[in-house]
Design a protein around this motif. Structure first.
Motif, PDB file in Angstrom:
ATOM      1  N   SER A   1     -10.192 -24.365  85.981  1.00 35.51           N
ATOM      2  CA  SER A   1     -10.599 -24.936  84.717  1.00 35.51           C
ATOM      3  C   SER A   1     -10.762 -24.188  83.570  1.00 35.51           C
ATOM      4  N   LYS A   2     -10.794 -23.039  83.728  1.00 35.30           N
ATOM      5  CA  LYS A   2     -10.863 -22.105  82.621  1.00 35.30           C
ATOM      6  C   LYS A   2      -9.516 -21.757  81.942  1.00 35.30           C
ATOM      7  N   THR A   3      -8.459 -21.604  82.836  1.00 36.05           N
ATOM      8  CA  THR A   3      -7.230 -21.154  82.391  1.00 36.05           C
ATOM      9  C   THR A   3      -6.104 -22.335  81.866  1.00 36.05           C
ATOM     10  N   LEU A   4      -6.382 -23.387  82.585  1.00 36.86           N
ATOM     11  CA  LEU A   4      -5.349 -24.546  82.367  1.00 36.86           C
ATOM     12  C   LEU A   4      -5.392 -25.153  80.969  1.00 36.86           C
ATOM     13  N   ASP A   5      -4.496 -25.450  80.181  1.00 32.52           N
ATOM     14  CA  ASP A   5      -4.491 -26.168  78.884  1.00 32.52           C
ATOM     15  C   ASP A   5      -4.636 -27.656  79.085  1.00 32.52           C
ATOM     16  N   ASP A   6      -5.025 -28.386  78.072  1.00 31.88           N
ATOM     17  CA  ASP A   6      -5.145 -29.743  78.230  1.00 31.88           C
ATOM     18  C   ASP A   6      -4.215 -30.480  78.934  1.00 31.88           C
ATOM     19  N   THR A   7      -2.934 -30.285  78.547  1.00 33.44           N
ATOM     20  CA  THR A   7      -1.733 -30.988  78.993  1.00 33.44           C
ATOM     21  C   THR A   7      -1.427 -30.656  80.481  1.00 33.44           C
ATOM     22  N   GLU A   8      -1.650 -29.463  80.937  1.00 35.33           N
ATOM     23  CA  GLU A   8      -1.724 -29.288  82.512  1.00 35.33           C
ATOM     24  C   GLU A   8      -2.870 -30.158  83.329  1.00 35.33           C
ATOM     25  N   LYS A   9      -4.105 -30.018  82.694  1.00 39.56           N
ATOM     26  CA  LYS A   9      -5.082 -30.826  83.280  1.00 39.56           C
ATOM     27  C   LYS A   9      -4.781 -32.350  83.381  1.00 39.56           C
ATOM     28  N   LEU A  10      -4.316 -32.788  82.285  1.00 35.69           N
ATOM     29  CA  LEU A  10      -3.980 -34.120  82.053  1.00 35.69           C
ATOM     30  C   LEU A  10      -2.946 -34.240  83.317  1.00 35.69           C
ATOM     31  N   GLN A  11      -2.088 -33.692  83.599  1.00 35.72           N
ATOM     32  CA  GLN A  11      -0.992 -33.830  84.703  1.00 35.72           C
ATOM     33  C   GLN A  11      -1.593 -33.838  85.822  1.00 35.72           C
TER      34      GLN A  11
END
Lengths: 231, 315
Positions: free
Chosen positions: B122-132
């Motif tokens: 949750s702290k290291t992922l960027d928004d695009t990765e999270k969305l994916q």
């Protein structure tokens, strides 16, 4: 009038609770939750919410028992939220006085639409005298029906059916409810006559009876008419 | 409590052997409780049957589902042209159970994996990765829902054999509800429906026939890419009504055509696209057979079509 609409959610599953609370909170409703049937009943009495969302699988009481008790003293609209997709259970809950039914998992808009409709029908408010949606217009005072501006001719029974559904637009009416309201308390259990009448109405107002825009079937349960855009 | 079909199915207190097999299949799929439940079941009914004991071992193994189906079912018989008899229905139903519970693992592990990745990162992922990640979770859960919605069908097929559940239905109502459900799920998916002018009444279990149509439509959507509308055509006949679900996609590969409704293919690991086409068509076959109708598939010049018939008179 800026008091928020108050909804009591009776549901023991934490993840469902947090999802529904977040979804409805964003929509502007105020939510209180109860994790058991008894707590739900006592909160319903003390808070007098505008609407109750009731799960049928509760740790202490069966949801239908909660509904039965509630209906013995209150007309607060109740929308059932349940994982069970059996038609008998839906019919039972609706005939016990639930206003509507949503099966989990549901789409956010589905729940919001059911809540909106149940609230609209609750506020002792007389149904709009005009039903209007897409190209259909029903004048409930003059008992006339127009499709694309052209008056259409319905038999007496067909008109009674259509106007009953229009007055309750957006909510599901069970076969039993409709039979009793149109054919009286001694109506036959057999719903074939109702369904054939519905098929005839569909042929008069729907472009394609197999892809209805106005009269939706909930197989084994009853019928639901498209929401009224005029009110 | 009739919540959560999984639980009731998992309940070890089944009397006949078929259901026991089914329960084992489930135990295999359930993963964590596999060993315990399987051995409990076996202790309860000491190996009357070597096959059964072998299955117990299989159930604790990892490829349990596949292995189990190989062990129980010998070479498939050629599909009979006449409606299948009850014994075959029983067989189909049992293999369906095993397949379903095996297949539940795939989307489930996707959901668990992706959500764990999200939580841990949750702290290291960027928004695009999270969305994916969330998109994958959403897709897998829709897939899971498709599988789960086929479960009640299996119980209802059993009732059908005993003559319950068939009522005379108005065909357009069943089609209308099906199309409405599909359009809610897939707002861009277009379905054209053509029915006879006259009101057509047929004895059926409406929810089962809806499930057949949904499975065929989901299939059409998957294989036609959803660009072209799918046709549903209903034709009235003397003894039977015919339903056609026609898509305008890539068609069905010739080598698969003969085996689409054949449960034995599920034991075949080389059937690579089975991931999402497995159970749906088998449920269709079982449902239509229980109605004493027939179901077939074929290619037309622009895609594929599935054709099923339903008798106009109840048994």
């Amino acid at each position: 009038m800026n008091a928020k609409v108050h909804i009591l959610l009776i549901e023991d599953e934490k993840s469902s609770c947090s999802y529904i609370t977040a979804l409805l909170g964003k929509t502007g409703y105020h939510i209180t939750t109860a994790a058991t049937g008894r707590e739900g009943l006592s909160l319903a009495a003390s808070l007098c919410p505008d609407l109750i969302l009731l799960d049928l699988m509760l740790p202490d009481l069966n949801g239908l028992a909660v509904l039965r008790q509630l209906r013995s003293w209150s007309h607060i609209p109740v929308v059932i939220v349940s994982v069970c997709d059996e038609e008998q259970e839906k019919v039972e809950a609706l005939d016990l006085g639930a206003d509507d039914y949503v099966t989990k998992p549901f789409y956010p808009n589905e729940l919001k639409a059911r809540i909106r409709t149940a609230l609209r029908h609750s506020h002792h408010h007389t149904p709009g005298q005009i039903y209007e949606a897409l190209n259909l217009r029903i004048d409930l005072d003059k008992r006339t029906t127009y499709l694309n501006g052209q008056q259409i001719h319905l038999t007496q029974i067909e008109y009674q059916l259509l106007s009953l559904l229009a007055e309750n637009a957006g909510r599901v009416l069970t076969y039993n409810t409709i039979l009793r309201r149109i054919w009286g308390p001694y109506a036959e259990e057999n719903n074939q006559i109702l369904r054939v009448n519905m098929a005839n109405i569909r042929r008069k107002i729907e472009k394609n009876p197999a892809c209805p825009q106005y009269l939706f079937t909930e197989v084994g349960v009853g019928y639901r008419m498209r929401e009224n855009e005029n009110g | 409590m009739h919540n959560k079909p999984l639980h009731s199915l998992q309940h070890p207190d089944h009397s006949n052997q078929h259901r026991l097999f089914a329960a084992l299949g489930i135990a295999a799929a359930a993963g964590a409780v596999t060993g315990a439940l399987a051995s409990r079941l076996i202790n309860r009914k000491p190996s009357q049957n070597p096959l059964f004991a072998a299955l117990g071992t299989a159930a604790s193994g990892s490829a349990a589902g596949v292995l189990a189906s190989r062990l129980i079912y010998q070479k498939p018989k050629k599909a009979a042209p006449k409606p299948i008899e009850e014994e075959d229905l029983e067989k189909i139903r049992d293999s369906l159970m095993r397949i379903i519970f095996h297949d539940l693992r795939t989307p489930l592990s996707g959901i668990m994996g992706n959500s764990l990745l999200y939580l841990e990162g949750s702290k290291t992922l960027d928004d695009t990765e999270k969305l994916q990640l969330v998109t994958h979770i959403h897709k897998d859960s829709s897939w899971l829902l498709n599988i789960v919605e086929n479960l009640p069908a299996i119980a209802r097929i059993r009732d059908m054999e005993h003559g319950f559940c068939t009522r005379v239905e108005i065909v357009e109502e069943v089609l209308g509800e099906t199309v409405h459900k599909m359009e809610t799920r897939h707002p861009d998916f277009k379905i054209h429906v053509a029915i006879p002018e006259e009101i057509l009444l047929l004895p059926m279990d409406a929810l089962l026939i809806e499930q057949v149509l949904i499975n065929l439509l989901e299939n059409a959507l998957l294989h036609s890419g959803g660009c072209e509308p799918v046709d549903i055509i209903v034709e009235d006949g003397e003894d039977f009504a015919t339903f056609i679900v026609r898509d305008y996609g890539q068609g069905i590969p010739e080598n698969m055509l003969g085996h689409l409704f054949d449960s034995s293919r599920l034991a075949d690991e080389t059937w690579d696209s089975r991931k999402k086409t497995g159970i749906g068509l088998l449920i269709c076959k079982a449902v239509i057979s229980a109605h004493r109708g027939t179901i077939t598939a074929r290619n037309h010049s622009l895609g594929a079509e599935f054709i099923f018939t339903l008798p106009k008179k109840a048994r």
